[in-house]
Write an enzyme that holds these catalytic residues in place. Sequence first.
Site, PDB file in Angstrom:
ATOM      1  N   GLY A  10      -2.050 -43.749 -12.847  1.00 23.52           N
ATOM      2  CA  GLY A  10      -1.175 -43.302 -13.631  1.00 23.52           C
ATOM      3  C   GLY A  10      -0.081 -44.573 -13.768  1.00 23.52           C
ATOM      4  O   GLY A  10       0.020 -45.261 -12.872  1.00 23.52           O
ATOM      5  N   ARG A  24       4.182 -65.267 -13.921  1.00 20.42           N
ATOM      6  CA  ARG A  24       5.328 -66.610 -13.837  1.00 20.42           C
ATOM      7  C   ARG A  24       5.354 -67.295 -12.714  1.00 20.42           C
ATOM      8  O   ARG A  24       5.330 -68.690 -12.591  1.00 20.42           O
ATOM      9  CB  ARG A  24       6.583 -66.204 -14.266  1.00 20.42           C
ATOM     10  N   ARG A  71      -7.650 -43.804 -15.584  1.00 20.29           N
ATOM     11  CA  ARG A  71      -8.192 -43.567 -14.514  1.00 20.29           C
ATOM     12  C   ARG A  71     -10.025 -43.814 -14.830  1.00 20.29           C
ATOM     13  O   ARG A  71     -10.451 -43.168 -15.761  1.00 20.29           O
ATOM     14  CB  ARG A  71      -8.122 -42.130 -14.199  1.00 20.29           C
ATOM     15  N   ASP A 102      -2.972 -45.320  -4.636  1.00 17.67           N
ATOM     16  CA  ASP A 102      -4.225 -44.952  -3.423  1.00 17.67           C
ATOM     17  C   ASP A 102      -5.457 -45.372  -4.081  1.00 17.67           C
ATOM     18  O   ASP A 102      -6.190 -45.990  -3.488  1.00 17.67           O
ATOM     19  CB  ASP A 102      -3.648 -43.554  -2.985  1.00 17.67           C
ATOM     20  N   ASP A 127       4.507 -41.450  -7.429  1.00 22.78           N
ATOM     21  CA  ASP A 127       4.263 -40.392  -6.311  1.00 22.78           C
ATOM     22  C   ASP A 127       4.962 -40.897  -4.768  1.00 22.78           C
ATOM     23  O   ASP A 127       5.203 -40.064  -3.953  1.00 22.78           O
ATOM     24  CB  ASP A 127       2.849 -40.084  -5.960  1.00 22.78           C
ATOM     25  N   ASP A 129       3.430 -42.410  -2.411  1.00 25.35           N
ATOM     26  CA  ASP A 129       2.545 -41.309  -1.227  1.00 25.35           C
ATOM     27  C   ASP A 129       1.360 -42.564  -0.579  1.00 25.35           C
ATOM     28  O   ASP A 129       0.531 -42.114  -0.281  1.00 25.35           O
ATOM     29  CB  ASP A 129       1.688 -40.273  -1.939  1.00 25.35           C
ATOM     30  N   HIS A 252       5.417 -35.569 -17.967  1.00 25.60           N
ATOM     31  CA  HIS A 252       5.415 -36.809 -18.332  1.00 25.60           C
ATOM     32  C   HIS A 252       6.779 -37.617 -18.522  1.00 25.60           C
ATOM     33  O   HIS A 252       6.792 -38.942 -18.440  1.00 25.60           O
ATOM     34  CB  HIS A 252       4.260 -37.222 -18.990  1.00 25.60           C
TER      35      HIS A 252
HETATM   36  O1  F6P Z   1      -0.423 -40.199  -9.816  1.00 29.04           O
HETATM   37  C1  F6P Z   1       0.819 -40.143 -10.551  1.00 29.04           C
HETATM   38  C2  F6P Z   1       1.038 -38.992 -11.155  1.00 29.04           C
HETATM   39  O2  F6P Z   1       1.803 -39.117 -12.169  1.00 29.04           O
HETATM   40  C3  F6P Z   1       0.848 -37.568 -10.379  1.00 29.04           C
HETATM   41  O3  F6P Z   1       1.939 -37.131  -9.938  1.00 29.04           O
HETATM   42  C4  F6P Z   1       0.347 -36.502 -11.501  1.00 29.04           C
HETATM   43  O4  F6P Z   1      -0.275 -35.560 -10.784  1.00 29.04           O
HETATM   44  C5  F6P Z   1      -0.832 -37.616 -12.279  1.00 29.04           C
HETATM   45  O5  F6P Z   1      -0.259 -38.479 -12.049  1.00 29.04           O
HETATM   46  C6  F6P Z   1      -0.837 -36.855 -13.700  1.00 29.04           C
HETATM   47  O6  F6P Z   1      -1.966 -37.798 -14.172  1.00 29.04           O
HETATM   48  P1  F6P Z   1      -2.110 -37.664 -15.758  1.00 29.04           P
HETATM   49  O7  F6P Z   1      -1.134 -38.605 -16.589  1.00 29.04           O
HETATM   50  O8  F6P Z   1      -3.506 -38.669 -15.746  1.00 29.04           O
HETATM   51  O9  F6P Z   1      -2.392 -36.200 -16.094  1.00 29.04           O
END
Ligand code: F6P
Length: 322
Positions: A10, A24, A71, A102, A127, A129, A252
């Site tokens: 993401g 740079r 992804r 991650d 996130d 995380d 988003h």
């Molecule tokens: O990994 C970041 C994130 O924004 C998550 O919080 C969310 O669940 C996911 O990506 C949504 O992903 P996509 O844009 O692929 O639907």
Amino acid sequence: MRLGVLTSGGDAPGMNAAIRAVVRQADALGHEVWGIYRGYQGLLVGDMAPLPSRACANILQRGGTMLHTARCAEFYEAEPRARAAGKLREAGIEALVVIGGDGSFRAAETFQREHGVACAGIPGTIDNDLSGTERTLGFDTALNTAVEAIDRIRDTASSHGRLFLVEVMGRSSGMLAVHTALACGAEAVLYPESPDDSYEALVTRLNANWLRGKRSSIVVVAEGDTVGRAMAVGERLKRDHALDLRVVVLGHIQRGGSPSAMDRIWGSRWGAEAVRRLDCGESGFYLGEVAGALVAQPLSRILEPQPVPPGDLGRLIAILAR
Ligand code: F6P
């Protein structure tokens, strides 16, 4: 040395600041950088080109990622990874800077172990995380975006005396939800790591608020909460209690927009530091922030359990919403 840089998973505000700093700082040290487009997906097909310093003009303040992202489930398999290593060899790229979360770091860790490509990670996900860092690029911006949106919702919630359920992102983490809830004075927050994450606990809390004279409430719901998505929780509350409630899914909106000053600052620091370390022969690390200091962690640390929102913040939200 020729370095490759990619953004993966993401997108997150601040990724462009990190790309610019990689390019740079490398230029300043006499290295060349190639941009790899669409993350690991682009790497598999050799979608890459030289990224000169001037190509990074005016990207610092922009959201998204100029390198685009994807992804890439294929990269979890050995054969595509071997193909990707071949693409890097063909292009003469010796080291790779991966800006992502991650999943992207796990992939980099395996890729370096299997194919000896020197990898460096820069945390980029709204996130927040990742183990080993208290900050990831995009979190600060997304938090401010969510808070600004909820402040607006608060106005209309108060005018109409309504309950609003507001869903924020975080597939498997309540970090964004808890910090958003605290910053906008939410009456309750539902998030997966919460010790009292249940529908019943929420109803008890809302009832108590009503008895205290509160006629409007904001409940922040983490996307990955175990009680359910905000829409489902809202339907259940309506069914059980005939409430005039509304549900807002921020979605988003939280991922876009101009990065905050902190996301620009850390993107710039981490981008430059990644290159400096690769220049010194280091590899197999990702950068982070712990207690205000820039730190480096071994890539293998990404396999450790992800951090959870501090429990005291959940309790504070309840106390302050009295
Ligand atoms: O990994 C970041 C994130 O924004 C998550 O919080 C969310 O669940 C996911 O990506 C949504 O992903 P996509 O844009 O692929 O639907």
